[in-house]
Design a protein around this motif. Structure first.
Motif, mmCIF file in Angstrom:
data_model
loop_
_atom_site.group_PDB
_atom_site.id
_atom_site.type_symbol
_atom_site.label_atom_id
_atom_site.label_comp_id
_atom_site.label_asym_id
_atom_site.label_seq_id
_atom_site.Cartn_x
_atom_site.Cartn_y
_atom_site.Cartn_z
ATOM 1 N N THR A 141 -5.754 7.993 -7.230
ATOM 2 C CA THR A 141 -5.326 8.461 -5.913
ATOM 3 C C THR A 141 -6.244 7.930 -4.821
ATOM 4 O OG1 THR A 141 -6.639 10.482 -6.210
ATOM 5 C CG2 THR A 141 -4.307 10.560 -6.855
ATOM 6 N N VAL A 183 -7.862 4.508 -4.007
ATOM 7 C CA VAL A 183 -7.913 3.091 -4.354
ATOM 8 C C VAL A 183 -9.305 2.522 -4.138
ATOM 9 C CG1 VAL A 183 -7.078 0.811 -3.688
ATOM 10 C CG2 VAL A 183 -5.467 2.699 -3.979
ATOM 11 N N THR A 226 -2.224 -3.778 -4.462
ATOM 12 C CA THR A 226 -1.359 -3.833 -3.281
ATOM 13 C C THR A 226 -1.862 -2.982 -2.132
ATOM 14 O OG1 THR A 226 0.041 -2.056 -4.196
ATOM 15 C CG2 THR A 226 0.678 -4.316 -4.703
ATOM 16 N N THR A 227 -3.139 -2.667 -2.136
ATOM 17 C CA THR A 227 -3.689 -1.870 -1.039
ATOM 18 C C THR A 227 -3.560 -2.603 0.288
ATOM 19 O OG1 THR A 227 -5.714 -0.918 -0.115
ATOM 20 C CG2 THR A 227 -5.992 -2.780 -1.609
ATOM 21 N N MET A 269 0.694 -5.222 2.059
ATOM 22 C CA MET A 269 0.233 -5.413 0.684
ATOM 23 C C MET A 269 -0.364 -6.807 0.554
ATOM 24 S SD MET A 269 3.384 -3.737 -1.441
ATOM 25 C CE MET A 269 4.580 -4.818 -0.662
ATOM 26 N N ALA A 279 -1.636 0.105 -7.362
ATOM 27 C CA ALA A 279 -2.051 0.417 -5.993
ATOM 28 C C ALA A 279 -3.328 -0.325 -5.618
ATOM 29 C CB ALA A 279 -2.260 1.922 -5.841
#
Length: 266
Positions: A67, A69, A115-116, A1, A112
């Protein structure tokens, strides 16, 4: 992340310049993207002559329960020429109200995007005031860079914020000394670590001190879009310092290996 949050508590130590500089200095496989998350409103749009849209508002809307990113990031980003490098940038509107409304979406159902594991996300959080809408973002960060000049006034304000900063999350907390200070980094580290241990009863190892960044008006002007980058811009002292900083933080910022991408997908 791999999320880096760049902020400050006093003065104007160059948080936006540092966010852009880190992105420009990052290796290509890190696929950096700069998010302007300053609750007071953004200035990158005007600094780099970008459009008003898409912006952080569009990113927050696309990130809500996303869903995919990467598609959400594409919906909010523009591509800017930063010091001779093409860098994806998500600008914030000049007025802070829209940013303050967008940040809860990003740190909530849209987290998300922040924090991809596939990108180095660098969030310019501006000045960290009490009750700032950026605090939830700091709690998600792998590294929180708190910038300050090594001067009595700025360090005094930083000390007042340390209790909350040390407790903000599990990521690494680093005080990054900006140019223009009067005290050496070793002295600043000793004073702050002693404060953390004796006054806050926290582990002094939870805080690191890096820098100071060099005084480099030419590189700062290049990052501000005021000068055109020359062929050897990466050798400028400030750019070399940003590259060194990324190496210092590499262990805290793992990037998942990704297939090669086209320039349009950057």
């Amino acid at each position: 992340m791999p999320l880096v949050a760049v902020t400050y508590v006093k003065g104007r130590p160059g948080a936006t310049t540092t966010a852009l500089g880190l992105a420009a200095a990052a290796p290509a496989d890190a696929r950096p993207v700069v998010l302007e998350c300053d609750p007071a409103g953004g200035d990158v749009m005007r600094r780099l002559d970008l459009a008003a849209t898409p912006s952080l508002v569009d990113l927050a809307a696309a990130a809500r329960g996303a869903t995919n990113v990467e598609a959400a990031i594409v919906a909010g980003r523009q591509t800017a020429m930063v010091a001779g490098e093409l860098v994806p940038v998500v600008v914030a509107p000049a007025g802070g109200a829209q940013t303050r409304a967008a940040l809860p979406e990003l740190t909530g159902t849209g987290r998300a995007v922040l924090t991809t594991p596939e990108r180095l996300v660098i969030a310019d959080c501006g000045r960290l005031a009490p009750g700032s809408a950026a605090w939830p973002l700091l709690r998600l960060a792998d590294v929180v860079l708190v910038m300050a000049r090594a001067r009595t006034d700025e360090l005094a304000h930083l000390r007042e914020a340390l209790a909350e900063l040390v407790d903000v999350g599990a990521g690494r907390l680093v005080v990054l000394l900006a140019a223009g200070g009067v005290y050496p980094a070793t002295e600043v580290a000793e004073v702050l670590s002693t404060h953390v241990a004796e006054e806050l009863a926290r582990d002094p190892a939870s805080l690191g001190v890096l820098g100071p960044l060099p005084t480099d008006g030419k590189a700062a002007a290049v990052l501000a879009g005021e000068l055109v980058a020359g062929r050897k811009w990466q050798r400028l002292p400030l750019m070399r310092a940003y590259a060194d900083l990324l190496r210092d933080l590499a262990a805290d910022l793992p990037i998942s290996p990704q297939p090669a991408v086209s320039e349009e997908a950057v």
